[in-house]
Design a protein around this motif. Structure first.
Motif, mmCIF file in Angstrom:
data_model
loop_
_atom_site.group_PDB
_atom_site.id
_atom_site.type_symbol
_atom_site.label_atom_id
_atom_site.label_comp_id
_atom_site.label_asym_id
_atom_site.label_seq_id
_atom_site.Cartn_x
_atom_site.Cartn_y
_atom_site.Cartn_z
ATOM 1 N N UNK A 284 3.256 -16.465 8.493
ATOM 2 C CA UNK A 284 2.707 -15.138 8.220
ATOM 3 C C UNK A 284 1.776 -15.279 7.028
ATOM 4 N N UNK A 285 0.477 -15.067 7.220
ATOM 5 C CA UNK A 285 -0.479 -15.330 6.128
ATOM 6 C C UNK A 285 -0.188 -14.556 4.851
ATOM 7 N N UNK A 286 0.193 -13.292 4.979
ATOM 8 C CA UNK A 286 0.460 -12.497 3.782
ATOM 9 C C UNK A 286 1.686 -13.038 3.037
ATOM 10 N N UNK A 311 -7.369 -16.977 4.408
ATOM 11 C CA UNK A 311 -8.661 -16.628 3.819
ATOM 12 C C UNK A 311 -9.193 -15.298 4.333
ATOM 13 N N UNK A 312 -8.917 -15.008 5.616
ATOM 14 C CA UNK A 312 -9.465 -13.800 6.237
ATOM 15 C C UNK A 312 -8.546 -12.588 6.084
ATOM 16 N N UNK A 313 -7.368 -12.762 5.485
ATOM 17 C CA UNK A 313 -6.454 -11.627 5.355
ATOM 18 C C UNK A 313 -7.065 -10.558 4.443
ATOM 19 N N UNK A 314 -6.951 -9.278 4.826
ATOM 20 C CA UNK A 314 -7.562 -8.205 4.033
ATOM 21 C C UNK A 314 -7.118 -8.176 2.570
ATOM 22 N N UNK A 342 -11.459 -23.409 1.287
ATOM 23 C CA UNK A 342 -10.125 -23.659 0.724
ATOM 24 C C UNK A 342 -10.251 -24.250 -0.683
ATOM 25 N N UNK A 343 -11.192 -25.171 -0.845
ATOM 26 C CA UNK A 343 -11.412 -25.783 -2.160
ATOM 27 C C UNK A 343 -11.941 -24.750 -3.148
ATOM 28 N N UNK A 344 -12.863 -23.926 -2.703
ATOM 29 C CA UNK A 344 -13.528 -22.963 -3.595
ATOM 30 C C UNK A 344 -12.689 -21.706 -3.841
#
Length: 567
Positions: A284-286, A311-314, A342-344
């Motif tokens: 689960x990204x969150x 990265x795209x999660x609101x 991911x690095x930045x």
């Protein structure tokens, strides 16, 4: 001075650091002695927080309980559950007394789990009650209805003849015929606890300790059998490549049943004195982002689709993940742009890419912290220490640098073999000890490897390996289907999605939904085709061989899909 011709695609890794020459159980004992009060495991969704001392104590109690069940060295214990603390207890407890742990994919359905349990003769099964749409207890009860009239530990099943004990994780009240997970701890006597230590002293690091199923082109999964030495050393080398040090905190959102989770996650933490963090049962990204903040995580693993979802999660921009520093992206081809983000944006300046396969424990190539950014985002790095890799042509000759061919790996990481399958083992492992990966790769003048394709028609969907033949074999059971071919087509989220070309029997008709419904509940969700195309014929060569690359090209044009740029 190396005896290898620098003009050829044949490389050997460094001889430092030295290999670890002890068992997984010994690695845990050492961790508990070296970092007793340091956090070993944090399972956020379970509210569990254990030190290395806590973990080692619980592992020995469970190992003694397994012995009290009548399990002995070399027996197989299956674990069928999402990411949880109990999974990890089983991993270490089995290793402690030489029982072979069998990893069962949480997405497996009836036919798949039946095959797995029977193939390796699983004697005890530890499973969750349910996860997502999978009712594990229901499926086992359907396969072995005799449980309902059995005493716990005395199952005699017609369809699962080797299975004796079924153990449910998190059971609030005992179910007829089942043990609750916590009950196993109470079965042991002083004799069993003493026996744990006796067995531990006798174990050989080269013995089998883990079986992981990998799909086969024959349509039936193969049980890659791995030793303590295989996976413990691979875990050590991966951590070295990441720059891990005692006190680092690694979030493991990848499934534990996979080498990425149990080896590059759990075992890597064990040998480097780091904390294993499970943010949730499944990805689960969150939950990952919140755990990174609340646990001050310094490292994060994932397949590319996981990093994309994070990265795209609101809420991504509102959660501080600046504690992150390193991690590994692997499991499927890694998009260059995702790696850069991911690095930045995730502050993971030391993140790297790793490449390998279950049969090689798994990693054979890995980028290094010191590698230039361009190398880290566009290659899979250089060969790991103590391993040897070469790229060969169809005749078995090593090809010149920069020339594509099949990648082969030799060294400590190569599996013992496929369980009870000498023929398939012989096909994969040659007489010189090289594992033939089936992957097309190049190695450049500086030793960096790039994966450029696959000899086998393997599809990698979101980090899951799917062999089309396995899906085709299942779809052939549909009474309306005369012939079927399954291919992978590009997908921006999962890397690849499955597409089935279906030829129906004469005078039959069917819909996409009907074909998909036929698969639901019978094969894992990630093996179910997303696209279904009904055809009268397949593109073929003059000799009658089906041209899957032509099918793929046609579907890409029809669906307006483009290849993802990857490392």
């Amino acid at each position: 001075m190396s005896d290898l011709d620098p003009a050829l695609s044949h490389v050997r890794g460094d001889i430092e650091p030295a290999l670890l020459e002890y068992t997984i159980g010994e690695a845990l004992v050492r961790a508990a002695a070296q970092w007793p009060k340091q956090e070993a495991l944090v399972s956020v969704h379970q509210g569990i927080r254990w030190t290395w001392e806590d973990l080692a104590t619980r592992v020995d109690q469970l190992a003694a309980g397994f012995l009290a069940l009548g399990l002995k060295q070399g027996d197989r214990v299956g674990v069928w559950a999402p990411n949880c603390a109990e999974w990890t207890l089983v991993q270490f407890a089995t290793a402690r007394v030489g029982i072979i742990q069998v990893n069962i994919n949480p997405a497996y359905r009836l036919t798949e789990v039946e095959y797995t349990l029977k193939k390796v003769g699983v004697k005890a099964l530890v499973c969750a009650e349910k996860f997502k749409t999978s009712d594990y207890v229901g499926m086992i009860s359907e396969l072995a209805p005799e449980i309902a009239t059995s005493k716990p530990g005395e199952l005699k099943s017609a369809r699962l003849p080797d299975l004796r004990a079924v153990i449910q994780i998190g059971a609030n009240s005992p179910r007829t015929g089942w043990f609750g997970f916590s009950e196993i701890f109470g079965l042991a006597t002083g004799k069993h606890h003493a026996r744990v230590h006796e067995i531990h002293e006798m174990l050989d690091r080269n013995e089998a300790i883990n079986i992981q199923f990998t799909s086969g082109t024959t349509g039936l999964p193969k049980g890659a059998t791995l030793s303590h030495r295989n996976i413990l050393n691979n875990a050590y080398m991966v951590g070295e490549g990441m720059g891990l040090k005692p006190g680092d905190r690694l979030i493991i959102p990848v499934p534990l049943y996979h080498c990425f989770g149990m080896v590059m996650g759990n075992l890597t933490c064990t040998v480097h004195g780091c904390t294993m963090i499970y943010a949730s049962e499944g990805f689960e990204p969150l939950a990952v982002l919140k755990a990174a903040r609340s646990e001050q995580a310094t490292a994060l693993h994932g397949v590319p689709t996981m990093f994309i979802a994070e990265l795209e999660h609101p809420d991504f921009g509102t959660i501080d993940v600046s504690s992150l520093r390193t991690g590994v992206m692997a499991g499927s081809p890694c998009p260059v742009e995702v790696m850069k983000k991911v690095i930045d944006r995730m502050h993971m300046k030391d993140v790297g890419i790793a490449y390998g396969m279950t049969e090689t424990s798994p990693v054979s190539f890995q980028t290094a912290k010191s590698d230039p950014l361009e190398r880290r985002v566009s290659t899979v790095g250089r060969v790991q220490p103590h391993l040897e890799c070469k790229i060969i042509d169809e005749k078995g000759n090593t090809v010149p640098r920069g020339t594509p061919g099949e990648l082969c790996t030799r060294g400590y990481s190569v599996m013992i073999g496929y369980w009870d399958d000498k023929e398939k083992t012989k096909e994969a492992l040659d007489e010189d000890g090289f594992m033939h990966t089936g992957d097309l790769a190049t190695i450049d003048a500086e030793g960096y490897c790039n994966i450029v394709g696959r000899i086998k028609d393997l599809v990698i969907r979101g980090g899951e390996n799917v062999y089309p033949r396995e899906v085709e074999e299942y779809l052939f059971r549909h009474p309306k289907i005369e012939d079927v071919q399954v291919i992978g087509v590009p997908d921006p989220k999962y890397g690849e999605e499955l597409c089935a070309w279906v030829k129906l029997r004469k005078d039959e008709s069917a819909t996409r939904e009907e074909i998909i419904d036929f698969c639901k509940g019978q094969i894992a969700h990630y093996k179910i085709p997303r696209y279904v195309k009904f055809v009268d014929a397949f593109p073929m060569t003059v000799t009658g061989k089906i041209q899957k690359f032509e099918m793929r090209k046609a579907m890409m044009a029809e669906l307006n899909l483009a290849e993802e740029k990857t490392a």
